[in-house]
Design a protein around this motif. Structure first.
Motif, mmCIF file in Angstrom:
data_model
loop_
_atom_site.group_PDB
_atom_site.id
_atom_site.type_symbol
_atom_site.label_atom_id
_atom_site.label_comp_id
_atom_site.label_asym_id
_atom_site.label_seq_id
_atom_site.Cartn_x
_atom_site.Cartn_y
_atom_site.Cartn_z
ATOM 1 N N PHE A 1 -13.372 2.319 6.899
ATOM 2 C CA PHE A 1 -12.903 1.797 7.757
ATOM 3 C C PHE A 1 -12.251 3.263 8.961
ATOM 4 C CE2 PHE A 1 -11.053 -2.667 6.483
ATOM 5 C CZ PHE A 1 -12.518 -3.031 6.679
ATOM 6 N N ALA A 2 -11.213 4.466 8.658
ATOM 7 C CA ALA A 2 -10.870 5.706 9.352
ATOM 8 C C ALA A 2 -11.552 6.289 9.641
ATOM 9 C CB ALA A 2 -8.934 5.414 9.018
ATOM 10 N N LEU B 1 -3.911 -0.581 4.701
ATOM 11 C CA LEU B 1 -4.700 -0.278 3.159
ATOM 12 C C LEU B 1 -4.009 1.555 2.965
ATOM 13 C CD1 LEU B 1 -8.468 -0.503 4.897
ATOM 14 C CD2 LEU B 1 -7.832 -2.020 2.908
ATOM 15 N N PRO B 2 -4.514 2.160 1.960
ATOM 16 C CA PRO B 2 -3.686 2.801 0.939
ATOM 17 C C PRO B 2 -4.267 3.688 1.039
ATOM 18 C CG PRO B 2 -5.188 1.162 -1.035
ATOM 19 C CD PRO B 2 -4.539 1.226 0.775
ATOM 20 N N PHE B 3 -3.774 5.321 1.344
ATOM 21 C CA PHE B 3 -4.418 6.596 1.748
ATOM 22 C C PHE B 3 -3.379 7.544 1.680
ATOM 23 C CE2 PHE B 3 -6.528 9.609 2.993
ATOM 24 C CZ PHE B 3 -8.154 9.347 2.201
ATOM 25 N N PRO B 4 -3.518 8.804 0.357
ATOM 26 C CA PRO B 4 -2.319 9.672 0.274
ATOM 27 C C PRO B 4 -2.606 10.496 1.429
ATOM 28 C CG PRO B 4 -4.643 9.873 -1.409
ATOM 29 C CD PRO B 4 -5.028 8.476 -0.150
ATOM 30 N N GLY B 5 -1.351 10.204 1.676
ATOM 31 C CA GLY B 5 -0.895 11.444 2.878
ATOM 32 C C GLY B 5 -1.206 10.581 4.651
ATOM 33 N N LYS B 6 -1.026 9.221 4.202
ATOM 34 C CA LYS B 6 -1.487 8.180 5.032
ATOM 35 C C LYS B 6 -0.831 8.382 6.715
ATOM 36 C CE LYS B 6 -0.934 3.567 5.436
ATOM 37 N NZ LYS B 6 -1.495 2.297 5.549
ATOM 38 N N LYS B 7 0.826 8.811 6.337
ATOM 39 C CA LYS B 7 1.552 8.703 7.397
ATOM 40 C C LYS B 7 1.351 10.461 8.638
ATOM 41 C CE LYS B 7 5.576 5.651 6.833
ATOM 42 N NZ LYS B 7 5.768 5.822 5.223
ATOM 43 N N TYR C 1 -5.772 0.058 -5.941
ATOM 44 C CA TYR C 1 -5.609 1.003 -5.097
ATOM 45 C C TYR C 1 -6.537 1.859 -4.605
ATOM 46 C CZ TYR C 1 -2.993 5.082 -3.942
ATOM 47 O OH TYR C 1 -3.031 6.368 -3.914
ATOM 48 N N GLY D 1 -9.480 -0.206 -2.326
ATOM 49 C CA GLY D 1 -8.433 0.528 -1.874
ATOM 50 C C GLY D 1 -8.581 1.694 -0.278
ATOM 51 N N VAL D 2 -8.178 3.107 -1.169
ATOM 52 C CA VAL D 2 -8.305 3.775 -0.445
ATOM 53 C C VAL D 2 -10.454 4.459 -0.556
ATOM 54 C CG1 VAL D 2 -8.326 6.580 -1.173
ATOM 55 C CG2 VAL D 2 -6.598 5.160 -1.825
ATOM 56 N N PHE E 1 -10.314 2.796 3.078
ATOM 57 C CA PHE E 1 -10.219 3.093 3.808
ATOM 58 C C PHE E 1 -10.429 4.315 4.663
ATOM 59 C CE2 PHE E 1 -7.151 6.676 5.938
ATOM 60 C CZ PHE E 1 -5.838 5.109 6.058
ATOM 61 N N VAL F 1 2.450 4.345 -0.966
ATOM 62 C CA VAL F 1 1.557 5.482 -2.203
ATOM 63 C C VAL F 1 1.643 5.205 -3.337
ATOM 64 C CG1 VAL F 1 1.000 7.554 -2.529
ATOM 65 C CG2 VAL F 1 0.921 6.677 -0.092
ATOM 66 N N ASP G 1 0.770 -1.333 -0.349
ATOM 67 C CA ASP G 1 0.215 -0.218 0.143
ATOM 68 C C ASP G 1 0.761 1.309 0.040
ATOM 69 O OD1 ASP G 1 -0.534 -0.483 3.655
ATOM 70 O OD2 ASP G 1 0.491 0.229 2.645
ATOM 71 N N LEU H 1 -1.444 12.067 8.369
ATOM 72 C CA LEU H 1 -3.000 11.748 8.859
ATOM 73 C C LEU H 1 -2.313 10.946 10.456
ATOM 74 C CD1 LEU H 1 -5.544 12.614 7.956
ATOM 75 C CD2 LEU H 1 -6.257 9.998 7.162
ATOM 76 N N ALA I 1 -7.036 0.052 8.624
ATOM 77 C CA ALA I 1 -6.585 0.990 7.762
ATOM 78 C C ALA I 1 -5.385 1.485 7.614
ATOM 79 C CB ALA I 1 -7.976 1.953 7.963
ATOM 80 N N PHE I 2 -4.938 1.863 8.899
ATOM 81 C CA PHE I 2 -3.609 1.974 8.799
ATOM 82 C C PHE I 2 -2.729 0.879 8.312
ATOM 83 C CE2 PHE I 2 -5.252 5.701 11.311
ATOM 84 C CZ PHE I 2 -4.899 7.193 10.322
ATOM 85 N N ALA I 3 -2.322 -0.119 8.804
ATOM 86 C CA ALA I 3 -2.099 -0.652 9.020
ATOM 87 C C ALA I 3 -1.959 -1.232 7.144
ATOM 88 C CB ALA I 3 -1.902 -2.053 9.351
#
Lengths: 310, 304
Positions: A33-34, B125-131, A23, A26-27, A30, A5, A3, B133, B121-123
């Protein structure tokens, strides 16, 4: 990790459509979930800090349609009134004594526990117990213990030939009473954290010092204490932050009294807002608490980087 | 197994066993003769914490005649339920218990669910700017709860939720620490298992429900137990957000009881206190290891 980026521009051609679809899914997942949790954190942890600063510049009573902007007046009033400076003084005594005694007693208890005498496991469980009991309940028990005529404190005082004071209703005894209760509640936790720190220490270092003929005190002073400095820093910060916010024991035992002898900053913030409807004034005191605790946290980070290791 | 140490170590099994330096320390009997003073201190320490709890339990069942006797009667000669029934008459303990159970169960469950999903999600799944966040989320740990009370009260008021269960529960279910703890744990799980599942076409929900969650039961239990204790013992938020007696939780109910009668009758107040204390004592007794790990977790270093 799959994952990481994907930098969209550069690898556009190379990334297969299947991967891109995965991808994107997944986004979306995310977010599903979050985001509920993150939204709650934003609304109930971050927003209050900002809004609190704004409210501290206003005068409001919860009822009138909107807070009235009055600039820094709350702060000026606070720092020129003896009442608030008294509150800060009481808070300082409270925090320093509670945290200081908890740490000293905690490390002493941890040393005792680390001798691994028979029964230690049971005793560590017992000293930790107050940490899982409601502060309100602990306060009720100690109100009874501090009863001038029928409480346990009288047994102790009579044993040394004194009569028990009117703990919670005597202005000079109320704060010490609360401090005793707070230490009783907190010291077990501190000692268990210290014990964990001691058990994580490299035993070869201790062994080497012992073989070099270090006595018990030297071992403690020169080896154990420095090795525990990260634990000590962690405890100073977390215990200070929680001592600043101590509330339930004060609320049940004294309600900030008698004559504001036990009005700490945390009680003051509550009292101004919810007993007196001085929203702006309470928010200003809350902002002061926030700034103090932030300074302590930042100080911790700087210290930890520079000095924590031996 | 020792149940109180933060890190399970081979050397802390039964307390009576010789320490790791056993060979040098000699037989336990000789050791005890040399360390009798330390043993005495240990017993004294235990008493300092047991005696107040002993006073709580016995006073709850003592008769008034024995509570108000001097010199103090440490051993009750007869036990009575009268204090408990008086407490029940003076304050609606049935309602308090119901409210506390409901708020604790729903609040802790919601918190665990949110923490598990967010950590997943944090472990994984992908997300732009995850770190970034993630750091923003961790920053919430530095916000002192007491500072947020006033504005949260106003927010809940604007939502029309004052004196409701939703208002009692909502601000407490956000989970930063639990999420952090679980995310760190999830990242230590062996990836091969998931990869095999992914090749079989398992989606993220399957991966979470059949692999990640079952493999993390102890960590999730820790987060859950800490949430249960926090919710049950919470004082200031329920005090602020409820305003009718029947919506109060047990710790607030205790203050209500004290205001109504307490200072004139210690037996009654102690029996009410016992109701507040007993459930968490039992939880602690049965799940001591998880709770100690969870509550001292951050201290054990490096986000274990």
């Amino acid at each position: 990790m799959p994952d990481l980026v994907v930098s969209q521009g550069r690898s556009h051609q190379r990334v297969s459509t299947a991967y891109r679809r995965r991808y994107r899914r997944g986004v979306a997942l995310f977010a599903l979930f979050a985001f509920p949790n993150l939204a709650l954190i934003a609304v109930f942890a971050y927003w209050p800090v900002l809004e609190n600063v704004y409210l501290s510049l206003t005068s409001w009573d919860f009822i009138s349609p909107a807070p009235l902007f009055i600039g820094l007046e709350n702060y000026i009033q606070m720092f020129t009134s003896g009442t608030f400076l008294g509150v800060l003084r009481i808070t300082l005594i409270w925090v320093v004594v509670v945290v200081g005694v908890c740490l000293v007693l905690g490390i002493a208890l941890a040393s005792l526990f680390s001798m691994k005498l028979p029964g230690t496991t049971v005793v560590t469980g017992i000293v930790f117990t107050p940490h899982v009991i409601a502060g309100a309940a602990i306060a009720a028990v100690w109100l009874f213990i501090f009863d001038q005529n029928y409480g346990l404190a009288r047994v102790v005082f009579n044993a040394v030939g004194l009569s028990s004071p009117a703990w919670t209703t005597d202005a000079s005894w109320a704060l010490p009473a609360l401090i005793i209760v707070s230490i009783w509640k907190g010291v077990g936790f501190v000692s268990i954290v210290y014990l964990a720190g001691m058990q994580g220490m490299p035993s070869d270092v201790l062994e080497a010092a012992r073989l070099d003929g270090a006595n018990r005190w030297q071992l403690f002073r020169r080896i154990i204490l420095p090795l525990l400095s990260p634990t000590t820093f962690f405890l100073v910060i977390t215990q200070t932050i929680s001592a600043f916010q101590a509330f339930d024991i004060i609320a049940v035992m004294t309600g900030g009294g008698p004559a504001s002898a036990t009005t700490t900053l945390s009680w003051f913030i509550y009292d101004q807002a919810f007993n007196r409807s001085n929203v702006g004034y309470s928010a200003a005191a809350g902002t002061v608490m926030f700034v103090i605790l932030m300074c302590i946290t930042v100080l911790q980070f700087r210290f930890v980087e520079r000095r924590v290791h031996y | 197994m020792s149940t109180t140490t933060v890190r399970p170590r081979p050397t802390d099994s039964p307390a009576a066993s010789p320490p790791s330096t056993g060979a040098r320390a000699g037989r336990p009997k000789i050791r005890l003769r040399r360390t009798w003073w330390a043993f005495l201190l240990l017993v004294a320490t235990a008493l300092v914490f047991i005696v107040p709890l002993y006073m709580l339990v016995t006073t709850a069942f003592k008769t008034n005649g024995e509570i108000y006797a001097w010199p103090m009667k440490f051993l009750p000669s007869e036990l009575t339920w009268a204090n408990l029934s008086t407490a029940w008459e003076l304050a609606p303990f049935g309602a308090f218990i119901k409210n506390s159970l409901l708020v604790t169960a729903v609040g802790a469950a919601a918190k665990v669910v949110l923490a598990v999903f967010t950590a997943y999600a944090f472990a994984f799944l992908p997300f732009p700017g995850k770190k970034g966040l993630f750091l923003v989320m961790l920053g919430a740990l530095m916000v002192p709860g007491h500072v947020t009370l006033l504005v949260n009260y106003i927010t809940i008021g604007n939502m029309g939720l004052i004196n409701t269960y939703a208002g009692l529960i909502l601000p407490g279910v956000a989970s930063a620490f639990g999420t952090f703890l679980l995310r760190q744990h999830f990242l230590t799980l062996p990836g091969e298992v998931f990869e095999a599942a992914e090749l079989d076409g398992a989606g993220h929900f399957r991966k979470l429900a059949s692999f990640v969650a079952p493999m993390s039961v102890p960590a999730i239990a820790t987060v859950g137990l800490v949430a249960v204790i926090d919710e049950w013992n919470n004082f200031v938020w329920p005090l602020i957000i409820t305003n009718s007696v029947n919506m109060r939780t047990l710790p607030i109910g205790l203050m209500y009881l004290k205001a109504n009668d307490g200072l004139t009758s210690w037996g009654v107040l102690m029996s009410g206190t016992l109701i507040v204390v007993l459930p968490m004592l039992l939880v602690f007794l049965f799940a001591q290891r998880y709770i100690v790990t969870g509550l001292t977790g951050a201290a054990a270093g490096g986000g274990r």
